[in-house]
Design an enzyme around this catalytic site. Structure first.
Site, PDB file in Angstrom:
ATOM      1  N   THR A 374       0.951  -1.095   0.000  1.00 19.95           N
ATOM      2  CA  THR A 374       0.000   0.000   0.000  1.00 19.95           C
ATOM      3  C   THR A 374       0.980   1.128   0.000  1.00 19.95           C
ATOM      4  O   THR A 374       2.179   0.885   0.102  1.00 19.95           O
ATOM      5  CB  THR A 374      -0.842  -0.063   1.294  1.00 19.95           C
ATOM      6  OG1 THR A 374      -1.745  -1.137   1.180  1.00 19.95           O
ATOM      7  CG2 THR A 374      -1.593   1.211   1.592  1.00 19.95           C
ATOM      8  N   ASN A 394      -4.498  -3.022  -2.186  1.00 19.25           N
ATOM      9  CA  ASN A 394      -4.501  -4.025  -1.131  1.00 19.25           C
ATOM     10  C   ASN A 394      -3.239  -4.871  -1.226  1.00 19.25           C
ATOM     11  O   ASN A 394      -2.187  -4.456  -0.782  1.00 19.25           O
ATOM     12  CB  ASN A 394      -5.774  -4.873  -1.120  1.00 19.25           C
ATOM     13  CG  ASN A 394      -5.869  -5.684   0.166  1.00 19.25           C
ATOM     14  OD1 ASN A 394      -5.285  -5.294   1.168  1.00 19.25           O
ATOM     15  ND2 ASN A 394      -6.581  -6.792   0.153  1.00 19.25           N
ATOM     16  N   SER A 445     -10.845  -0.870   6.815  1.00 16.54           N
ATOM     17  CA  SER A 445      -9.434  -0.616   6.475  1.00 16.54           C
ATOM     18  C   SER A 445      -8.604  -0.386   7.728  1.00 16.54           C
ATOM     19  O   SER A 445      -9.127   0.000   8.775  1.00 16.54           O
ATOM     20  CB  SER A 445      -9.351   0.635   5.599  1.00 16.54           C
ATOM     21  OG  SER A 445      -8.008   0.965   5.340  1.00 16.54           O
ATOM     22  N   GLY A 466       1.003  -1.491   5.121  1.00 14.19           N
ATOM     23  CA  GLY A 466       1.342  -2.645   5.944  1.00 14.19           C
ATOM     24  C   GLY A 466       0.155  -3.382   6.528  1.00 14.19           C
ATOM     25  O   GLY A 466       0.315  -4.072   7.553  1.00 14.19           O
ATOM     26  N   GLY A 467      -1.029  -3.251   5.914  1.00 11.47           N
ATOM     27  CA  GLY A 467      -2.192  -3.957   6.436  1.00 11.47           C
ATOM     28  C   GLY A 467      -2.390  -3.588   7.903  1.00 11.47           C
ATOM     29  O   GLY A 467      -2.219  -2.420   8.283  1.00 11.47           O
TER      30      GLY A 467
HETATM   31  O1  DON Z   1      -6.988  -0.962   3.865  1.00 17.83           O
HETATM   32  C1  DON Z   1      -6.288  -1.800   4.399  1.00 17.83           C
HETATM   33  O2  DON Z   1      -6.208  -1.929   5.607  1.00 17.83           O
HETATM   34  C2  DON Z   1      -5.452  -2.738   3.558  1.00 17.83           C
HETATM   35  N1  DON Z   1      -6.073  -2.902   2.275  1.00 17.83           N
HETATM   36  C3  DON Z   1      -4.075  -2.196   3.436  1.00 17.83           C
HETATM   37  C4  DON Z   1      -3.209  -3.133   2.661  1.00 17.83           C
HETATM   38  C5  DON Z   1      -1.785  -2.922   2.856  1.00 17.83           C
HETATM   39  O3  DON Z   1      -1.347  -2.061   3.570  1.00 17.83           O
HETATM   40  C6  DON Z   1      -0.924  -3.844   2.113  1.00 17.83           C
HETATM   41  N2  DON Z   1       0.258  -4.053   2.810  1.00 17.83           N
HETATM   42  N3  DON Z   1       0.582  -5.033   3.382  1.00 17.83           N
END
Ligand code: DON
Length: 561
Positions: A374, A394, A445, A466-467
Site C-alpha cells: 500500500t 490491497n 481498512s 502494511g495492512g
Molecule cells: O486498507 C487496508 O487496511 C489494507 N487494504 C491495506 C493493505 C496494505 O497495507 C498492504 N500491505 N501489506
C-alpha cells in the site's frame, strides 16, 4: 567549547527520561517552503513541481497520487482506493474517503465454496475487486480544495507513463518477484513482466496504454473513468471474465467526505482517520490506554515499552475484530470504544510484567502474506496546508488483473471484508459480522493517515502501508516523537513491532537487543522476527522548518523547497 551548566542539565535530563535513544541522529530533509515525502522519487518530484508552480498541498497530493500509479505499480493506483486527510491553513480539517466499495452484485458468501470454505477469489482475479475510488477521490479533492487546473496535475503522470522512466534496482526486483501472480493474466504478464523477459534495473519502463488512459482522464476528468471510454472498457473486461463491476457500479461511485476523528494525548491533538478506517479509533484507544501507565519511563526500545504497547495493541485488535465496519452499514460504537471508563478498565487489566494470553482477551461488550504494498505519502506547502494520503490496491499488484486496453491494475480490496466472519483473511486478521460483505459496502481498512497538532498548529503528519501493522507503525512513530523526543527521521527509522490479538504472536523487526527479546520471552511473549514492518512517510513541523522523513526500509524520498 565546554558544555554550559544548562546543556549539562539538559543532557542529564535527556539521559534520565529517554534512555535508549541513541546519541547519534539520522537527519530528515529540511526545507522551509514545501515538502513532499513519498516512496518513489519520480512521484516526489512530481509533487514538488506542483508546489513550485504555485499549487497547494492538495494539488501536489493529487499529482503524486497519479504519478505513483505509474511509477509504483504494486501499490500506486487508479484501480484502487484510499483515504486523504487534509488540514487546511485556516485550521479546518477533513477526510476524503475514496476507498473501494463492494459492487452491487456482491453478496455475503460470495467467496465461500460449496463446503463453506473460503476460496482465493477474494485475493486473485477479476472477482476480487471493489469499485475503484482513486480517480473520483482525487478529482473531488482537487475541485474542492485545490488551486491548479486538473489537467496540469494528471499530465505529468501521463507523460511518465507514455515516455517511460528508468527502473531502479528495487523497482525491477519488485516487478520480478513481488508480482508472481501477474503471470497468470496475459495483459499483466505482457505489461509488467515483459512476457517473462523481466525488466532489469536501468531499463526504461514505458506504459502506453496507461499513458492513454491518463491522458483521457487529464482531458475529460473523472467522468471518463466512471462513465466514459475507460468505464466502458473496464466494465466489458469485467463482464468477459466473470468480474462483478458493472458500468452502473462505476457511474454510482462517489467519494465521501467525512469528519476526521480527533483526540488528545500528552498535550497534543490528534486528527486521524474515522471508520471505515479502523486505524484512527485504534490510535486514540491505544494512546489513551497507555496514558498514565508510565510506560514511557522504560525508555525507547526497552522490554517495558514493548510490553505495555503490545498489551494495548492486543486489547484494541480484539475490539477491532468485533466492532468495526463501514459506519454507513453498521453501528460502530465509537463513543463506547473511546469511553475513558472503558479504557481505564482495559488499562487496569494490563499486568505490569506478564503478557496476557490473547485467549483471555475479549472485545468489550457495549450495550446498544503478501509484500507490504500500500503506499503513504505526506505533503506540506508554505501556506500551512498539510495532506496525508494512504491509498492501495490491497495486496502487492492487487488482484494481478490489468484491465484490457487500459494499462492499470485492479485492486483485491474485497479481501478486506470478512469473507467468512470469524476466519482469518490475507493478513491473518479475524473480523466479524460488522465487516461482512454487502452490496455497496466499504471494506474495513487499517489505513490511518494522521496529523498531530500542538497548540493548534501542525506538529507531525504521517501514515504507512502494511495492512494491520499500519496502525501500530503509526502509533510507534507518534510515541517515538511525542514521548521519546526522537527527531522525526530517527522516529521513522526506529525498529518496529506488531501484535494484533490473534494470532497471539509479537512480531519484531531486528534491532532489539537479544536481552530485550529474552526478557519479553520470559514475560510470556511468543516472538516472530520479521524483516521490515511498514513504510512510514512523515513530516515534522519545527520552528518554521519542514522536516521530511522517508522510510529507509524502502526507496522513499523527501524533497523540499
Ligand atoms: O486498507 C487496508 O487496511 C489494507 N487494504 C491495506 C493493505 C496494505 O497495507 C498492504 N500491505 N501489506
Amino acid at each position: 567549547m565546554l558544555p554550559t551548566p544548562r546543556t549539562l542539565i539538559l543532557l542529564a535530563a535527556t539521559a534520565l527520561t529517554v534512555p535508549g535513544v541513541p546519541t547519534w541522529a539520522a537527519q530528515p530533509v529540511r526545507a522551509r517552503h514545501g515538502m513532499v515525502v513519498t516512496r518513489e522519487r519520480h512521484a516526489t518530484e512530481a509533487g514538488l513541481q506542483v508546489l513550485a508552480s504555485g499549487g497547494n498541498a492538495v494539488d501536489a497530493a493529487v499529482a503524486v497520487g497519479f504519478a505513483l500509479a505509474v511509477t509504483h505499480s504494486s501499490a500506486g493506483n487508479i484501480g484502487g482506493g484510499g483515504f486523504m486527510l487534509v488540514r487546511l491553513a485556516d485550521g479546518r480539517t477533513t477526510f476524503i474517503d475514496f476507498r473501494e466499495r463492494a459492487p452491487e452484485a456482491a453478496s455475503r458468501n460470495m467467496y465461500l465454496d460449496a463446503n463453506g470454505k473460503a476460496t482465493q477469489d477474494s485475493t486473485l482475479g477479476y472477482r476480487a475487486s471493489g469499485v475503484p475510488g482513486t480517480v473520483r477521490g482525487l478529482e473531488y479533492a482537487s475541485q474542492k480544495y485545490g488551486k491548479l487546473p486538473w489537467a496540469s496535475l494528471v499530465r505529468p503522470a501521463a507523460e511518465l507513463a507514455s515516455k517511460g522512466f528508468t527502473l531502479s534496482y528495487a523497482q525491477a526486483q519488485s516487478l520480478r518477484n513481488g508480482g508472481r501472480g501477474l503471470a497468470r493474466f496475459p495483459e499483466s504478464n505482457r505489461i509488467f513482466l515483459r512476457d517473462g523477459k523481466f525488466y532489469e534495473p536501468g531499463d526504461t519502463f514505458v506504459q502506453p496504454e496507461l499513458g492513454r488512459t491518463l491522458d483521457r482522464i487529464a482531458r475529460l476528468g473523472a467522468k471518463d473513468f466512471y462513465e466514459g471510454e475507460t468505464a466502458r472498457l473496464l466494465a466489458e473486461d469485467m463482464q468477459a471474465h466473470g468480474g462483478l463491476i458493472t458500468l452502473d457500479d462505476l457511474r454510482k461511485y462517489t467519494a465521501i467526505e467525512r469528519k476526521p476523528l480527533t483526540g488528545t494525548y500528552h498535550g497534543y491533538t490528534l486528527v486521524t482517520a474515522p471508520p471505515p478506517s479502523s486505524g484512527g479509533v485504534g490510535i486514540l484507544q491505544m494512546l489513551a490506554m497507555l496514558d498514565g501507565t508510565g510506560f514511557e519511563k522504560g525508555g525507547a526500545g526497552s522490554a517495558t515499552v514493548v510490553h505495555y504497547m503490545t498489551e494495548a495493541m492486543r486489547r484494541y485488535f480484539a475490539d477491532r475484530a468485533e466492532h468495526l465496519g463501514d459506519p454507513d452499514f453498521v453501528k460502530v460504537p465509537l463513543t463506547a470504544l473511546l469511553d475513558p471508563k472503558y479504557i481505564a478498565s482495559q488499562r487496569a487489566s494490563i499486568d505490569p510484567v506478564q503478557a496476557t494470553p490473547s485467549s483471555q482477551v475479549r472485545a468489550g461488550k457495549f450495550s446498544g502474506h503478501e509484500s507490504v504494498e500500500t503506499t503513504h505519502y505526506t505533503v506540506a506547502d508554505d501556506q500551512g496546508n498539510v495532506v496525508a494520503v494512504t491509498y492501495t490496491l490491497n495486496g502487492g499488484y492487487g488482484s494481478k488483473v490489468t484491465a484490457a486496453g487500459l494499462g492499470f491494475l485492479l485492486n483485491n480490496e474485497m479481501d478486506d471484508f470478512a469473507a467468512k466472519p470469524g476466519e482469518a483473511n490475507m493478513f491473518g486478521l479475524i473480523q466479524g459480522e460488522a465487516n461482512a460483505i454487502a452490496p455497496r459496502k466499504t471494506p474495513l481498512s487499517s489505513m490511518v493517515p494522521t496529523i498531530v497538532l500542538k497548540d493548534g498548529q501542525p506538529f507531525l503528519a504521517l501514515g504507512s502501508p502494511g495492512g494491520p501493522t499500519i496502525i501500530n507503525s503509526v502509533l510507534e512513530v507518534i510515541v517515538n516523537v511525542l514521548d521519546f523526543h526522537m527527531n522525526v527521521q530517527d522516529a521513522v527509522n526506529w525498529p518496529r513491532f506488531h501484535h494484533q490479538w490473534m494470532p497471539d504472536t509479537l512480531q519484531m523487526e531486528p534491532g532489539y537487543s537479544p536481552d530485550t527479546v529474552a526478557l519479553l520471552q520470559s514475560r510470556g511473549y511468543t516472538i516472530r522476527r520479521v524483516n521490515a514492518q511498514g513504510e512510514v512517510a512523515a513530516i515534522r513541523f519545527e520552528n518554521g522548518w519542514l522536516e521530511g522523513a522517508p522510510d529507509p526500509r524502502t526507496e522513499g524520498t523527501a524533497e523540499g523547497r
